[in-house]
Design a protein around this motif. Sequence first.
Motif, PDB file in Angstrom:
ATOM      1  N   ARG A 149       4.621  12.443  -4.714  1.00  0.00           N
ATOM      2  CA  ARG A 149       3.746  11.691  -5.614  1.00  0.00           C
ATOM      3  C   ARG A 149       4.580  10.878  -6.608  1.00  0.00           C
ATOM      4  NH1 ARG A 149       1.217  15.052 -10.229  1.00  0.00           N
ATOM      5  NH2 ARG A 149       3.432  15.050 -10.668  1.00  0.00           N
ATOM      6  N   ASP A 150       5.588  11.525  -7.184  1.00  0.00           N
ATOM      7  CA  ASP A 150       6.421  10.836  -8.165  1.00  0.00           C
ATOM      8  C   ASP A 150       7.205   9.693  -7.534  1.00  0.00           C
ATOM      9  OD1 ASP A 150       5.415  12.514 -10.044  1.00  0.00           O
ATOM     10  OD2 ASP A 150       7.133  13.878 -10.054  1.00  0.00           O
ATOM     11  N   ALA A 151       7.331   9.742  -6.204  1.00  0.00           N
ATOM     12  CA  ALA A 151       7.987   8.637  -5.504  1.00  0.00           C
ATOM     13  C   ALA A 151       6.961   7.565  -5.104  1.00  0.00           C
ATOM     14  CB  ALA A 151       8.714   9.168  -4.269  1.00  0.00           C
ATOM     15  N   GLY A 152       5.725   7.715  -5.591  1.00  0.00           N
ATOM     16  CA  GLY A 152       4.716   6.681  -5.368  1.00  0.00           C
ATOM     17  C   GLY A 152       3.828   6.878  -4.145  1.00  0.00           C
ATOM     18  N   MET A 153       3.902   8.073  -3.541  1.00  0.00           N
ATOM     19  CA  MET A 153       3.083   8.283  -2.339  1.00  0.00           C
ATOM     20  C   MET A 153       1.752   8.943  -2.680  1.00  0.00           C
ATOM     21  SD  MET A 153       5.998   9.543   0.326  1.00  0.00           S
ATOM     22  CE  MET A 153       7.660   8.891   0.119  1.00  0.00           C
ATOM     23  N   GLU A 154       0.765   8.748  -1.816  1.00  0.00           N
ATOM     24  CA  GLU A 154      -0.504   9.447  -1.943  1.00  0.00           C
ATOM     25  C   GLU A 154      -0.422  10.678  -1.057  1.00  0.00           C
ATOM     26  OE1 GLU A 154      -3.624   6.573  -1.199  1.00  0.00           O
ATOM     27  OE2 GLU A 154      -3.178   5.522  -3.082  1.00  0.00           O
ATOM     28  N   VAL A 155      -0.443  11.839  -1.686  1.00  0.00           N
ATOM     29  CA  VAL A 155      -0.231  13.095  -0.973  1.00  0.00           C
ATOM     30  C   VAL A 155      -1.567  13.809  -0.795  1.00  0.00           C
ATOM     31  CG1 VAL A 155       0.983  15.294  -0.985  1.00  0.00           C
ATOM     32  CG2 VAL A 155       2.033  13.290  -2.069  1.00  0.00           C
ATOM     33  N   ILE A 156      -1.990  13.991   0.423  1.00  0.00           N
ATOM     34  CA  ILE A 156      -3.189  14.769   0.673  1.00  0.00           C
ATOM     35  C   ILE A 156      -2.730  16.199   0.845  1.00  0.00           C
ATOM     36  CG2 ILE A 156      -5.120  15.208   2.231  1.00  0.00           C
ATOM     37  CD1 ILE A 156      -3.685  11.739   1.909  1.00  0.00           C
ATOM     38  N   TYR A 157      -3.057  17.009  -0.172  1.00  0.00           N
ATOM     39  CA  TYR A 157      -2.538  18.364  -0.215  1.00  0.00           C
ATOM     40  C   TYR A 157      -3.613  19.326   0.262  1.00  0.00           C
ATOM     41  CZ  TYR A 157      -0.125  22.450  -1.605  1.00  0.00           C
ATOM     42  OH  TYR A 157       0.487  23.665  -1.554  1.00  0.00           O
ATOM     43  N   ARG A 194       0.743   7.292   2.757  1.00  0.00           N
ATOM     44  CA  ARG A 194      -0.127   8.472   2.678  1.00  0.00           C
ATOM     45  C   ARG A 194       0.484   9.591   3.500  1.00  0.00           C
ATOM     46  NH1 ARG A 194      -5.422   7.756   0.909  1.00  0.00           N
ATOM     47  NH2 ARG A 194      -6.354   9.182   2.404  1.00  0.00           N
ATOM     48  N   ALA A 200       5.107  18.190  -2.701  1.00  0.00           N
ATOM     49  CA  ALA A 200       3.970  17.289  -2.902  1.00  0.00           C
ATOM     50  C   ALA A 200       4.152  16.478  -4.184  1.00  0.00           C
ATOM     51  CB  ALA A 200       2.662  18.079  -2.953  1.00  0.00           C
ATOM     52  N   ARG A 201       4.574  17.146  -5.254  1.00  0.00           N
ATOM     53  CA  ARG A 201       4.739  16.438  -6.528  1.00  0.00           C
ATOM     54  C   ARG A 201       5.889  15.437  -6.462  1.00  0.00           C
ATOM     55  NH1 ARG A 201       4.771  21.480  -9.351  1.00  0.00           N
ATOM     56  NH2 ARG A 201       2.670  22.237  -8.980  1.00  0.00           N
ATOM     57  N   SER A 205       0.831  -1.197   0.000  1.00  0.00           N
ATOM     58  CA  SER A 205       0.000   0.000   0.000  1.00  0.00           C
ATOM     59  C   SER A 205       0.865   1.246   0.000  1.00  0.00           C
ATOM     60  CB  SER A 205      -0.870  -0.007   1.240  1.00  0.00           C
ATOM     61  OG  SER A 205      -1.418  -1.281   1.403  1.00  0.00           O
ATOM     62  N   PRO A 206       0.471   2.264  -0.776  1.00  0.00           N
ATOM     63  CA  PRO A 206       1.274   3.481  -0.832  1.00  0.00           C
ATOM     64  C   PRO A 206       1.273   4.218   0.512  1.00  0.00           C
ATOM     65  CG  PRO A 206      -0.546   3.541  -2.432  1.00  0.00           C
ATOM     66  CD  PRO A 206      -0.696   2.298  -1.639  1.00  0.00           C
TER      67      PRO A 206
END
Lengths: 139, 321
Positions: free
Chosen positions: A35-43, A12, A31-32, A9-10
């Motif tokens: 994300r590019d490292a595979g994480m889910e970023v709640i911005y 968060r 944040a980007r 699971s990614p």
Amino acid sequence: MPRAATAPSPIRVLIAKPGLDGHDRGAKVVARALRDAGMEVIYVGLRQTPDDIVRSAIEEDVDLIGLSILSGAHMALLPRVVKLLKARKASDIPVFAGGIIPDEDARSLRRVGIKAIFGPGATLEEIVTTARRLARPRS
Amino acid sequence: MSPVLRLPPAARAVVAGDRRALARLISAVEDRDPAAVASLKALYARTGRARIIGITGPLGVGKSTLINRLIELLRARGLKVGVVAIDPSSPFSGGSVLGDRIRIEKAQGDDGVFLRSMASRGHAGGVASATREVCRLLDAFGMDIILVETVGSGQVDVEIRDIASTSIVVLVPHLGDEVQTLKAGLFEIAEVFCVNKSDLPGAETATRDLSELAALGTDRDGWRPTVVPVSAQAGTGVETLWAAVEAHETFLNADGRRDRGERRRLAEEVVGLVRERVGRELTGSMDRDRDMGSLLDRVAARAIDPHSAADRLYRELRRSG
Ligand SMILES: Nc1nc2c(ncn2[C@@H]2O[C@H](COP(=O)(O)OP(=O)(O)O)[C@@H](O)[C@H]2O)c(=O)[nH]1
Ligand SMILES: [Mg+2]
């Protein structure tokens, strides 16, 4: 519905910009990168109070909180986030920060429980690596 | 023991109103954690009360801004609101930036609202595969209305129909060509069209054009979609929009339509769960089973065709089942 045998699971992570000042360019770049490292970023963006941040972090069940701060209000805001997490029994969610923070302040922030602090010179790679290491393991 | 005490601890905490427990259980469901299934099973009997409303449409049309307005309206009426906001995962990294919370600020600091952002995690249907189950958890938590914002890409969003009892499709003026290309998909799912950004020029024309299209047909229940101009930014038209949603919900209450719809959705769900399991089993045995391996080798060598190989597998699956 057993976990798919594929990727884990990614991670968060919540990214916020507490305080009243200016822009969130730096926070968006981070944040980007996450994300590019595979994480889910709640911005959640600008003008977040410590209470907003902690509530969002709990609701989104994040594994990590990253706070971008420029205003000089770091000594008031960052410890407050850590304290509120503790009060809501969520101090297992680690917090890191980025911004212009004098060394002396950085030391005392680490003492109150901010896990990592990045100055303006930090590379995105460093931030990603640290985020991976700090993230609360998913149970 | 009382029925509540018989629930698994995680489920019990959700019923008791523990927000962190709810958030954790949502993650477990999203992660396809087998431990979550026990809670889902135990909570099912406590669900079915909440109304699930889908909000879909292309990126940037104002879905999140509209949800913010709807929260305001529903809270003023004393209703508790759950929100599931879904954004796409990057097909390259698997990561995602989930930014809907920025616009949905009315969710902040109110215990009568629970907002969860979800990444689609590669699920093709526009709605993350765990969405239905997350909605059930919000239902068991006591939310009256659950708003589901989906990745807006028209055609693929039809899956929202399998979750929501009413779907709002949000469009904006001057989306002419897009409406043409999306038409088939959008008309299949919309009970209500929201022409948002009606503070911008062209809204009247767009509303009229869409109304003309909507007048041409009805869905399988005989419902003709309503078209409502809204400015989510200015807050105009939101009450009319919600009245249109309520009108459809009332329409569903007559002649057993709601029960039929619910039954159809549940049938999809049960069949889907079986399909998922059988598929996983088959894929697993392709890697492990030697007979299966040699069968596939023979298909590759053109010694047996895929249809006949599938016939054999299917027969074996039925025998062993
Ligand atoms: N002019 C105008 N802009 C709007 C309206 N509703 C939303 N927006 C803007 O449209 C952009 C996208 O909104 P958002 O709610 O994030 O769209 P989503 O991607 O569909 O969720 C934002 O800049 C909003 O401020 C509206 O009614 N009128
Ligand atoms: Mg949105």
